[in-house]
Design a protein around this motif. Structure first.
Motif, short mmCIF file in Angstrom:
data_model
loop_
_atom_site.label_atom_id
_atom_site.label_comp_id
_atom_site.label_asym_id
_atom_site.label_seq_id
_atom_site.Cartn_x
_atom_site.Cartn_y
_atom_site.Cartn_z
N GLY A 150 30.48 -7.27 1.77
CA GLY A 150 30.47 -8.14 0.61
C GLY A 150 31.88 -8.47 0.17
N THR A 151 31.99 -9.36 -0.82
CA THR A 151 33.28 -9.79 -1.33
C THR A 151 33.26 -9.68 -2.84
N VAL A 152 34.32 -9.12 -3.40
CA VAL A 152 34.38 -8.90 -4.84
C VAL A 152 34.39 -10.22 -5.59
N ALA A 153 33.51 -10.33 -6.60
CA ALA A 153 33.51 -11.48 -7.50
C ALA A 153 33.99 -11.10 -8.89
N GLY A 154 33.80 -9.84 -9.26
CA GLY A 154 34.19 -9.38 -10.58
C GLY A 154 33.74 -7.95 -10.78
N GLN A 155 33.90 -7.44 -12.01
CA GLN A 155 33.52 -6.07 -12.31
C GLN A 155 33.22 -5.95 -13.79
N GLY A 156 32.63 -4.81 -14.17
CA GLY A 156 32.33 -4.59 -15.57
C GLY A 156 31.63 -3.27 -15.76
N SER A 157 31.08 -3.08 -16.95
CA SER A 157 30.30 -1.88 -17.24
C SER A 157 29.20 -2.22 -18.23
N GLU A 158 28.11 -1.49 -18.16
CA GLU A 158 27.02 -1.64 -19.10
C GLU A 158 26.35 -0.30 -19.27
N SER A 159 26.09 0.06 -20.51
CA SER A 159 25.44 1.34 -20.83
C SER A 159 26.16 2.51 -20.17
N GLY A 160 27.49 2.44 -20.10
CA GLY A 160 28.27 3.52 -19.53
C GLY A 160 28.31 3.55 -18.02
N ARG A 161 27.71 2.54 -17.37
CA ARG A 161 27.70 2.49 -15.90
C ARG A 161 28.65 1.38 -15.44
N GLU A 162 29.49 1.71 -14.48
CA GLU A 162 30.44 0.73 -13.95
C GLU A 162 29.84 0.03 -12.74
#
Length: 324
Positions: A150-162
Motif C-alpha cells: 500500500g501507499t501512505v495517504a495520511g494518518q490520525g487517531s480515533e478513540s485512542g487508536r492510531e
C-alpha cells in the motif's frame, strides 16, 4: 553504496585496514594513551538538532573529548532547529564521528497491527504510528501467510487508536497478528539517500543508529548491507563484550535524566572500566532530559575511571591495530 569498513572482532578477523576505515586518512588518535586507559566509551547523540552544536559540542570541547552525531540530513537541510551542514562539518573536522540516522528519521523496523485488516480496507490500525508521516511512502502489510502493498495517504487517531490511511484498498486480508513496515526497496533508498547527502557535505559516514530503536525484520538485513557498525541494535545494556563482538548488534545505554540516575551512570562506568567491553552511551540533546549538568557528569564519570572517550570509528581502528 559500499559497506563501511569496520573491524569484525569475532574471531579477531579484520574487515579492512585502519586506513580503509578512514577512507585512506589515518585517524588522529593516541593509541598508546587508549591502550593505557581502562577501556573505551563512545558517546552518541541522535537526530542532529542544533543543540548538538550549542550544547553537547561545547561541553565536549571543554574536556577535549569527541562524540558522535547520528544525523538526519533531510531535517538538517530543511529546518534551523537542526545542525547546518557547516556546523556538522566543523564538528567532524575536530574529531567527531558522523553516523546515519536515516534521511528524515524514518522507522525502518516493523510495527504491530492492533486490528485485523480485511481485503478492501484502506485504513490500518497500528500499535504506534511510525510509518504514516509522509504521504506517498510505500508500505508492506503482512502476516505469516499473506502480504499486501500500500501507499501512505495520511494518518490520525480515533478513540485512542492510531491508524494509517492508504491511497488504495489492500488486496489481501491480514491477521491481527500481522505487521506493517516500509518496503525493502524503500528502506534501501532511504539509506542510500542519507549517505549520499552526508558524503556530498564531505562527511564520512561511520555507522548507523536505528530511529526509534526499530531494528526488527528485514531492516536488519538491509542495514547490514550498508553499515558494519550499529550503535543501538537492541534496547538496554551498553556494554558490548569484545570477544565475539558483532558490530552490527551493539547496544547502548541512554544517559538522559528520565532513563538513568547518577548512580546508574557510575555503575555503568565502573563496569566499563572493569570488564573487557566497548561501552556506548546515547542521548538527545534537544530534550530537557539531557542537560548540560548530565553531559558533564557522564563525561567526568568516564574520565575519573580513566576511560578513553572515543568515536565509534576510532574504537574499531584501535581494536584492529591491537589484533593485527
Amino acid at each position: 553504496m559500499d559497506r563501511r569498513n569496520f573491524l569484525t572482532v569475532a574471531g579477531a578477523t579484520a574487515a579492512g585496514s585502519a586506513a580503509a576505515v578512514y577512507g585512506g586518512v589515518q585517524p588522529d588518535y593516541d593509541i598508546e594513551a587508549i591502550d593505557d586507559s581502562e577501556g573505551m566509551v563512545v558517546f552518541t547523540y541522535d537526530d542532529s538538532p542544533i543543540e548538538d552544536y550549542t550544547l553537547t559540542y561545547e561541553v565536549h570541547r571543554e574536556y577535549d573529548v569527541p562524540g558522535c552525531v547520528a544525523a538526519c540530513p533531510g531535517w538538517m537541510a530543511e529546518s534551523d532547529e537542526f545542525l547546518e551542514p557547516a556546523q556538522l562539518a566543523e564538528m567532524h573536522e575536530t574529531g567527531w564521528g558522523v553516523m546515519s540516522h536515516t534521511y528524515r528519521h524514518r522507522a525502518l523496523g516493523y510495527i504491530t497491527l492492533i486490528e485485523e485488516v480485511e481485503e478492501g480496507d484502506d485504513r490500518i490500525y497500528v500499535d504506534i504510528n511510525r510509518h504514516g508521516d509522509v504521504a506517498g511512502d510505500p508500505l508492506v502489510v503482512f502476516d505469516e501467510e499473506n502480504r499486501a502493498e500500500g501507499t501512505v495517504a495520511g494518518q490520525g487517531s480515533e478513540s485512542g487508536r492510531e491508524y494509517i490511511d492508504l491511497e488504495e484498498p489492500l488486496t489481501e486480508s491480514i491477521d491481527v497478528s500481522g505487521y506493517v513496515r516500509y518496503s525493502e526497496a524503500f528502506i534501501r533508498e532511504i539509506l542510500e539517500k542519507t549517505d549520499e547527502q552526508l558524503e556530498a557535505w564531505r562527511l564520512d559516514v561511520t555507522g548507523f543508529v536505528y530511529p526509534y530503536g526499530r531494528y526488527h525484520g528485514v531492516a536488519e538485513d538491509v542495514v547490514r548491507d550498508h553499515y558494519e557498525a550499529v550503535a543501538n541494535h537492541r534496547y538496554g545494556g551498553g556494554h558490548n563484550e569484545l570477544e565475539g563482538l558483532d558490530p552490527t548488534t551493539m547496544r547502548r545505554m541512554y544517559v538522559e535524566t528520565d532513563t538513568a540516575s547518577e548512580d546508574d551512570i557510575d555503575e555503568f562506568m565502573d563496569t566499563a572500566a572493569e570488564e573487557d567491553v566497548l561501552s556506548i552511551v546515547g542521548g538527545h540533546s534537544q530534550f530537557d532530559t539531557l542537560t548540560e549538568d548530565r553531559i558533564r557528569y557522564t563525561i567526568e564519570a568516564a574520565l575519573e575511571r580513566d576511560l578513553a572517550i572515543v568515536t565509534l570509528d576510532e574504537a574499531f581502528a584501535v581494536l584492529e591495530e591491537r589484533t593485527g
